[in-house]
Design a protein around this motif. Structure first.
Motif, mmCIF file in Angstrom:
data_model
loop_
_atom_site.group_PDB
_atom_site.id
_atom_site.type_symbol
_atom_site.label_atom_id
_atom_site.label_comp_id
_atom_site.label_asym_id
_atom_site.label_seq_id
_atom_site.Cartn_x
_atom_site.Cartn_y
_atom_site.Cartn_z
ATOM 1 N N THR A 107 0.816 -1.226 0.000
ATOM 2 C CA THR A 107 0.000 0.000 0.000
ATOM 3 C C THR A 107 0.842 1.264 0.000
ATOM 4 O O THR A 107 0.452 2.261 -0.618
ATOM 5 C CB THR A 107 -0.957 0.021 1.214
ATOM 6 O OG1 THR A 107 -0.205 -0.180 2.404
ATOM 7 C CG2 THR A 107 -2.023 -1.057 1.091
ATOM 8 N N GLN A 122 0.514 4.214 -2.862
ATOM 9 C CA GLN A 122 0.267 5.610 -2.533
ATOM 10 C C GLN A 122 1.288 6.537 -3.195
ATOM 11 O O GLN A 122 0.922 7.551 -3.794
ATOM 12 C CB GLN A 122 0.300 5.796 -1.015
ATOM 13 C CG GLN A 122 0.023 7.209 -0.565
ATOM 14 C CD GLN A 122 0.054 7.339 0.951
ATOM 15 O OE1 GLN A 122 0.148 6.359 1.674
ATOM 16 N NE2 GLN A 122 -0.013 8.557 1.426
ATOM 17 N N GLU A 170 0.617 9.403 -6.104
ATOM 18 C CA GLU A 170 1.011 10.801 -5.915
ATOM 19 C C GLU A 170 1.841 11.305 -7.088
ATOM 20 O O GLU A 170 1.799 12.482 -7.421
ATOM 21 C CB GLU A 170 1.808 10.962 -4.610
ATOM 22 C CG GLU A 170 0.949 10.830 -3.368
ATOM 23 C CD GLU A 170 1.769 10.751 -2.079
ATOM 24 O OE1 GLU A 170 3.010 10.868 -2.125
ATOM 25 O OE2 GLU A 170 1.136 10.566 -1.009
#
Length: 80
Positions: free
Chosen positions: A11, A15, A19
């Motif tokens: 995870t 992320q 981004e």
């Protein structure tokens, strides 16, 4: 932007890639890797059955022992 498949347990890498603007797909089953430009896996269950079927033409990155930033650099270098 490139489509990157990332194993469910990663995870933090998902992320960071989101981004940076990548289209991130969770790899839950084999068919999820189709049409991905690159895949990031943990390497924990690497070729347990001794099979060598390929589902994607994209690069596969083994994230074992790498930080999220190191994985992102690998993804960027392989997608150039």
């Amino acid at each position: 932007m490139a489509k990157v498949g990332v194993e469910q347990s990663l995870t933090n890498i998902q992320q960071v890639l989101r981004e940076k603007g990548y289209d991130v797909v969770e790899l839950k089953q084999e068919s999820d890797a189709q049409n991905c430009d690159c895949c990031v896996v943990t390497g924990l269950d690497s070729n347990v059955m001794g099979m060598s079927d390929t589902v994607t033409k994209g690069s596969v990155i083994d994230a074992n022992g790498m930080s999220a930033d190191e994985v992102c650099r690998q993804v960027e270098s392989r997608l150039q």
